[in-house]
Write an enzyme that holds these catalytic residues in place. Structure first.
Site, PDB file in Angstrom:
ATOM      1  N   GLU A  50     -10.231  -0.553  12.059  1.00  0.00           N
ATOM      2  CA  GLU A  50     -10.869  -1.602  11.226  1.00  0.00           C
ATOM      3  C   GLU A  50     -10.971  -2.921  11.593  1.00  0.00           C
ATOM      4  O   GLU A  50     -11.745  -3.890  11.183  1.00  0.00           O
ATOM      5  CB  GLU A  50     -10.415  -1.435   9.602  1.00  0.00           C
ATOM      6  CG  GLU A  50      -9.035  -1.482   9.688  1.00  0.00           C
ATOM      7  CD  GLU A  50      -8.430  -1.618   8.007  1.00  0.00           C
ATOM      8  OE1 GLU A  50      -9.322  -1.358   7.292  1.00  0.00           O
ATOM      9  OE2 GLU A  50      -7.077  -1.716   7.919  1.00  0.00           O
TER      10      GLU A  50
ATOM     11  N   ASP B 156       0.261   1.975   9.016  1.00  0.00           N
ATOM     12  CA  ASP B 156      -0.265   1.166   9.965  1.00  0.00           C
ATOM     13  C   ASP B 156       0.680   1.179  11.395  1.00  0.00           C
ATOM     14  O   ASP B 156       0.619   0.740  12.443  1.00  0.00           O
ATOM     15  CB  ASP B 156      -0.195  -0.423   9.627  1.00  0.00           C
ATOM     16  CG  ASP B 156      -1.442  -0.419   8.478  1.00  0.00           C
ATOM     17  OD1 ASP B 156      -2.314   0.569   8.365  1.00  0.00           O
ATOM     18  OD2 ASP B 156      -1.563  -1.438   7.861  1.00  0.00           O
TER      19      ASP B 156
ATOM     20  N   ARG C  16     -24.604   7.281  13.746  1.00  0.00           N
ATOM     21  CA  ARG C  16     -24.041   7.191  12.414  1.00  0.00           C
ATOM     22  C   ARG C  16     -22.601   6.560  11.945  1.00  0.00           C
ATOM     23  O   ARG C  16     -21.854   6.377  13.124  1.00  0.00           O
ATOM     24  CB  ARG C  16     -23.939   8.698  11.595  1.00  0.00           C
ATOM     25  CG  ARG C  16     -25.355   9.360  11.460  1.00  0.00           C
ATOM     26  CD  ARG C  16     -26.067   8.754  10.179  1.00  0.00           C
ATOM     27  NE  ARG C  16     -27.338   9.391  10.065  1.00  0.00           N
ATOM     28  CZ  ARG C  16     -28.606   9.165  10.560  1.00  0.00           C
ATOM     29  NH1 ARG C  16     -28.626   7.921  11.415  1.00  0.00           N
ATOM     30  NH2 ARG C  16     -29.566   9.618  10.222  1.00  0.00           N
TER      31      ARG C  16
ATOM     32  N   THR D 275       4.667   2.327   6.272  1.00  0.00           N
ATOM     33  CA  THR D 275       3.136   1.723   6.257  1.00  0.00           C
ATOM     34  C   THR D 275       2.638   2.940   7.235  1.00  0.00           C
ATOM     35  O   THR D 275       3.245   3.293   8.356  1.00  0.00           O
ATOM     36  CB  THR D 275       2.955   0.568   6.976  1.00  0.00           C
ATOM     37  OG1 THR D 275       1.771   0.447   7.229  1.00  0.00           O
ATOM     38  CG2 THR D 275       3.776  -0.022   8.132  1.00  0.00           C
TER      39      THR D 275
ATOM     40  N   GLU E 147       5.735  -5.021   6.121  1.00  0.00           N
ATOM     41  CA  GLU E 147       6.115  -6.359   6.091  1.00  0.00           C
ATOM     42  C   GLU E 147       6.090  -7.379   4.748  1.00  0.00           C
ATOM     43  O   GLU E 147       6.846  -8.263   4.941  1.00  0.00           O
ATOM     44  CB  GLU E 147       5.039  -7.032   7.151  1.00  0.00           C
ATOM     45  CG  GLU E 147       3.640  -6.727   6.980  1.00  0.00           C
ATOM     46  CD  GLU E 147       2.655  -7.856   7.410  1.00  0.00           C
ATOM     47  OE1 GLU E 147       1.365  -7.797   7.409  1.00  0.00           O
ATOM     48  OE2 GLU E 147       3.101  -8.945   7.792  1.00  0.00           O
TER      49      GLU E 147
ATOM     50  N   ARG F   8     -26.057  12.966  18.416  1.00  0.00           N
ATOM     51  CA  ARG F   8     -25.814  11.363  17.858  1.00  0.00           C
ATOM     52  C   ARG F   8     -24.699  10.716  18.650  1.00  0.00           C
ATOM     53  O   ARG F   8     -23.829  11.257  19.025  1.00  0.00           O
ATOM     54  CB  ARG F   8     -25.418  11.264  16.381  1.00  0.00           C
ATOM     55  CG  ARG F   8     -26.861  11.791  15.584  1.00  0.00           C
ATOM     56  CD  ARG F   8     -26.599  12.008  14.258  1.00  0.00           C
ATOM     57  NE  ARG F   8     -27.569  12.013  13.522  1.00  0.00           N
ATOM     58  CZ  ARG F   8     -27.714  12.506  12.189  1.00  0.00           C
ATOM     59  NH1 ARG F   8     -26.753  12.847  11.699  1.00  0.00           N
ATOM     60  NH2 ARG F   8     -28.869  12.530  11.516  1.00  0.00           N
TER      61      ARG F   8
ATOM     62  N   ARG G 234      -5.086  -2.265   9.889  1.00  0.00           N
ATOM     63  CA  ARG G 234      -5.151  -3.704   9.676  1.00  0.00           C
ATOM     64  C   ARG G 234      -5.216  -4.425  10.992  1.00  0.00           C
ATOM     65  O   ARG G 234      -6.382  -3.913  11.802  1.00  0.00           O
ATOM     66  CB  ARG G 234      -4.081  -4.078   8.918  1.00  0.00           C
ATOM     67  CG  ARG G 234      -4.214  -5.624   8.119  1.00  0.00           C
ATOM     68  CD  ARG G 234      -3.081  -5.940   6.962  1.00  0.00           C
ATOM     69  NE  ARG G 234      -3.771  -5.571   5.755  1.00  0.00           N
ATOM     70  CZ  ARG G 234      -3.229  -5.674   4.734  1.00  0.00           C
ATOM     71  NH1 ARG G 234      -1.644  -5.710   4.705  1.00  0.00           N
ATOM     72  NH2 ARG G 234      -3.567  -5.497   3.345  1.00  0.00           N
TER      73      ARG G 234
ATOM     74  N   GLY H 134       0.853  -1.162   0.016  1.00  0.00           N
ATOM     75  CA  GLY H 134      -0.055   0.014   0.100  1.00  0.00           C
ATOM     76  C   GLY H 134       0.888   1.244  -0.054  1.00  0.00           C
ATOM     77  O   GLY H 134       1.913   1.348   0.714  1.00  0.00           O
TER      78      GLY H 134
HETATM   79  O1  F6P Z   1      -1.441  -1.585   5.122  1.00  0.00           O
HETATM   80  C1  F6P Z   1      -2.145  -0.335   4.799  1.00  0.00           C
HETATM   81  C2  F6P Z   1      -3.488  -0.525   4.438  1.00  0.00           C
HETATM   82  O2  F6P Z   1      -3.857   1.155   4.417  1.00  0.00           O
HETATM   83  C3  F6P Z   1      -4.379  -0.831   5.680  1.00  0.00           C
HETATM   84  O3  F6P Z   1      -4.342  -0.147   6.653  1.00  0.00           O
HETATM   85  C4  F6P Z   1      -5.490  -1.358   5.074  1.00  0.00           C
HETATM   86  O4  F6P Z   1      -6.313  -2.359   5.822  1.00  0.00           O
HETATM   87  C5  F6P Z   1      -4.893  -1.873   3.708  1.00  0.00           C
HETATM   88  O5  F6P Z   1      -3.791  -1.100   3.431  1.00  0.00           O
HETATM   89  C6  F6P Z   1      -5.899  -1.364   2.446  1.00  0.00           C
HETATM   90  O6  F6P Z   1      -5.518  -1.901   1.418  1.00  0.00           O
HETATM   91  P1  F6P Z   1      -5.713  -1.706  -0.108  1.00  0.00           P
HETATM   92  O7  F6P Z   1      -5.418  -0.454  -0.421  1.00  0.00           O
HETATM   93  O8  F6P Z   1      -5.277  -2.867  -0.829  1.00  0.00           O
HETATM   94  O9  F6P Z   1      -7.350  -1.648  -0.105  1.00  0.00           O
END
Ligand code: F6P
Length: 344
Positions: free
Chosen positions: A224, A129, A268, A127, A103, A164, A173, A11
């Site tokens: 997420e 993340d 929401r 990253t 990674e 709300r 991730r 990514g």
């Molecule tokens: O690893 C970076 C990340 O943005 C994660 O936070 C996310 O789950 C994933 O990549 C999304 O990947 P893609 O861009 O392939 O949808």
């Protein structure tokens, strides 16, 4: 050292161009030619490259994404692809390769470097993340934290006006760093991370207490990958990508439905998604990316292969790539417990 390659894989994230720029500048100063490999490992499987001179990196420092393009290609999925990577490395007459990634990309880099004499790889950790081991921070994370924080600040005013609950879904991730940092920075009332499965009764109790105390609204910052105790991880897509990852997504909707049902408060959701990965890198990410790129070149010049540039304390040091890819760096329970003292 006459010719090196540079690639960005996985990514994208803000700060990648700062690394590329630093590598090209330092290479130029040492009379080394730089070949840009396009779209991560895919570019080495197919020999898709571009020559990188000083001109090509002059205006890229403030630009998000990567001028080289990226992909989630795993050459180890097919034996013929690994063969092509090795052959093309030789065909391109590379003396070393700078692999910039997380990674997955670094896992491939480590294997290639270890298993093939003459394939010389050094790495830089990226990253949003921040889940790579052996470095305090990856570049890209700071920008994403700032984007998520600003988004939550904005969501606060509309949530407050309508009295709300807003559940904000934040990337990351299987690590809760982004949700934790942006949640604390924006004063979210509850933060949920993958490392600590959530008890819905606890969430509902906090929200009901806030209402009883006269608070007009609440913000829930949910990673997420956050998990509800007693139920399955919420996925967007079951199929695995070439590195074996599922696609996460949907936890905010699941939580919002339950929260509204159990508290009676209109709820929401806002899914921040790829907005967190796009756009201009923060000053910190430009600075860190630049330092990592320069360090990677120091390693190349010293012929110290199999190492990654890493931030330790305030210093940029080298660590074996192996140390970064063994296990994911996740949020420590103790740190989450500190964040919990702010809930409500
Ligand atoms: O690893 C970076 C990340 O943005 C994660 O936070 C996310 O789950 C994933 O990549 C999304 O990947 P893609 O861009 O392939 O949808």
């Amino acid at each position: 050292m006459e010719r090196i390659g540079v690639l960005t894989g996985g990514g994208d994230c803000p700060g990648l161009n700062a690394v590329i720029r630093a590598v090209v500048i330092k290479a130029f100063q040492n009379n080394i030619k730089v070949v840009g490999i396009k779209n991560g490992w895919k570019g080495l499987v197919q020999t898709d490259t571009v020559d990188l001179g000083l001109d090509s990196v002059e205006d890229i420092l403030a630009k998000g994404g990567t001028i080289l393009g990226t992909s989630r290609t795993n050459p180890y999925k097919k034996p013929e692809d690994v063969k092509s990577v090795i052959e093309n490395y030789k065909k391109l007459k590379l003396d070393a390769l700078v692999a910039i990634g997380g990674e997955d990309t670094l896992g491939v880099a480590n294997k290639l470097n270890k298993e093939n004499k003459g394939i010389n790889v050094v790495c830089c950790p990226k990253t949003i993340d921040n889940d790579l081991s052996a470095t305090d921070y990856t570049f890209g994370f700071d920008t994403a934290v700032n984007i998520a924080t600003e988004a939550i600040d904005r969501l606060r005013t509309t949530t407050e006006s309508h009295h709300r609950v807003m559940v904000v879904e934040i990337m990351g991730r299987h690590a809760g760093w982004l949700a934790l940092h942006s949640g604390i920075a924006s004063g979210a009332n509850i933060i949920l991370i993958p490392e600590v499965p959530v008890d819905l009764d606890e969430v509902v109790a906090i929200l009901n207490k806030r209402k009883a105390e006269g608070h007009q609204y609440s913000i829930v910052a949910a990673a997420e990958g956050a998990k509800i105790r007693t139920s399955q991880e919420v996925l967007k897509q079951q199929e695995l990508d070439s590195f074996g990852h599922v696609r996460l997504g949907g936890i905010a909707e699941t939580l919002a439905k339950e929260i509204e049902k159990r508290t009676g408060i209109e709820t929401r959701t806002a899914i921040l998604g790829h907005i967190q990965r796009g756009g201009t890198p923060s000053a910190f990410d430009r600075f860190l990316g630049t330092r990592f790129g320069l360090k990677a070149m120091d390693l190349v010049l010293a012929k110290k292969f199999g190492y990654m540039a890493s931030l330790r304390g305030g210093d940029v040091v080298e660590v074996p790539i192996q140390d970064a890819v063994g296990t994911l760096k996740t949020v420590d329970k103790k740190l989450y417990d500190i964040a919990k003292t702010l809930f409500g």
